[in-house]
Write a protein that holds these residues in place. Sequence first.
Motif, short mmCIF file in Angstrom:
data_model
loop_
_atom_site.label_atom_id
_atom_site.label_comp_id
_atom_site.label_asym_id
_atom_site.label_seq_id
_atom_site.Cartn_x
_atom_site.Cartn_y
_atom_site.Cartn_z
N THR A 67 0.82 -1.21 0.00
CA THR A 67 0.00 0.00 0.00
C THR A 67 0.86 1.26 0.00
OG1 THR A 67 -1.92 -1.07 1.00
CG2 THR A 67 -1.63 1.27 1.46
N GLN A 125 4.51 2.63 6.85
CA GLN A 125 3.67 2.82 8.03
C GLN A 125 4.42 2.37 9.28
OE1 GLN A 125 1.52 2.24 11.29
NE2 GLN A 125 1.89 0.32 10.25
N SER A 126 4.88 1.12 9.25
CA SER A 126 5.47 0.52 10.45
C SER A 126 6.87 1.04 10.74
CB SER A 126 5.54 -1.00 10.27
OG SER A 126 6.40 -1.31 9.18
N GLU A 164 -2.03 1.93 13.78
CA GLU A 164 -2.87 1.18 12.84
C GLU A 164 -2.75 -0.29 13.21
OE1 GLU A 164 -3.65 2.01 8.24
OE2 GLU A 164 -1.92 0.72 8.52
N SER A 170 -3.87 -1.82 5.44
CA SER A 170 -3.58 -0.41 5.69
C SER A 170 -4.67 0.49 5.11
CB SER A 170 -2.23 -0.09 5.06
OG SER A 170 -1.83 1.19 5.44
N ALA A 194 -3.33 4.87 7.31
CA ALA A 194 -1.92 5.18 7.05
C ALA A 194 -1.74 5.61 5.60
CB ALA A 194 -1.04 3.98 7.36
N LYS A 214 1.31 -7.79 10.12
CA LYS A 214 1.21 -6.32 10.04
C LYS A 214 2.54 -5.69 9.64
CE LYS A 214 -0.70 -2.29 10.35
NZ LYS A 214 -1.47 -1.91 9.14
N SER A 215 3.63 -6.19 10.20
CA SER A 215 4.87 -5.64 9.67
C SER A 215 5.78 -6.78 9.24
CB SER A 215 5.51 -4.63 10.62
OG SER A 215 6.18 -5.26 11.64
#
Length: 369
Positions: free
Chosen positions: A59, A105-106, A152, A157, A160, A364-365
Amino acid sequence: EKGGYDYFMLKEIAEQPRAVADTLLGRIDAAGSLTLDEIRIPATELREADKVVVVACGTAYHAGLIAKYAVEHWARIPCEVELASEFRYRDPILDHRTLVIAVSQSGETMDTLMALRHAREQGARVLAVCNTNGSTIPRESDAVLYTHAGPEVAVASTKAFLTQLVACYLLALYLAQVRGAKWGDEVRAVIRDLAGIAEEVERVLETMEPVRELARSLAAKNTVLFLGRHVGYPVALEGALKLKELAYMHAEGFAAGELKHGPIALIEPGVPVVVVVPSPRGRSLLHDKIVSNIQEIRARGALTIVIAEEGDESVVPYADHLVRVPATPVLLQPMVSTVPLQVFACELATARGNEVDQPRNLAKSVTVE
Ligand code: F6R
């Protein structure tokens, strides 16, 4: 902790107006200029940059694809966007005049981290656009512009992404500002409209019930295609990615102009095709072309789901389903047109009985390459 929502994803979609507003906060002064002193790259260096390269994954990469339009249009600096996982393997041409923007994001994505390390080894300046304070990517970069989406939690995502767009637009406009680009009416209007975009996102959120209903009606389909042009093309890619990861459906995004070069063969009766229609103002040629693309696919039986600006009547005869988004300047449209695609994917996932916040096989990450 989900604040009354069934899923974190729904909560995070709903938080987008606030996330966007927070990311703008304190970065535009009363005179309408940008104040990004927090980026500690000296203005002289930003003036000398002769190329911008955005590296990111998933994303965040889509946000980068949209950023390219903004950087080239406003700052007039050539801009490349590359998947972080591909970047260092092609021996990219980088030096001290290259500004690399790592979007994450992360702040922990290993592919992005390895790409920025490679860029720094080659002497490039690296600026992180990141949502996580003190994470590895900003720590290893020369500078950072934080997005203020807040934590988040859902794997997919949403907020973010919107704040990454805001940060990238701010950067593009800031580059234009320090490089003394002529501050035309368009740019002034964009800054004003950026400040109002949170409200527009809120308006979109208030009109999502028909999108949810539509999503439920498509739960048994196998494929959904997404088409866009210009900044609507990365939006189409993002819509397809959301659907893959959440609904586990085959979904693909195409540049609408590429249809006739192959993908149109996929169109058969009943295939849902989501079309992101650019603003009829400004780039009207582009708009007319996509209207004929919609006619082409509809003539072949596609179920057309058209995302178009309020007041754009030209698409009405060809839309099986019409989703309205507020009129915005051309480059800002992704901030409103992405939202229905998020809601669409979330609802389809629910209708298919999938776990929305924790899709299968995903983390998520992604801290491995
Ligand atoms: C998609 C998604 C992923 C991430 C990608 C990059 O919804 O969440 O595609 O965008 O893994 O992650 P960050 O931004 O943390 O580097």
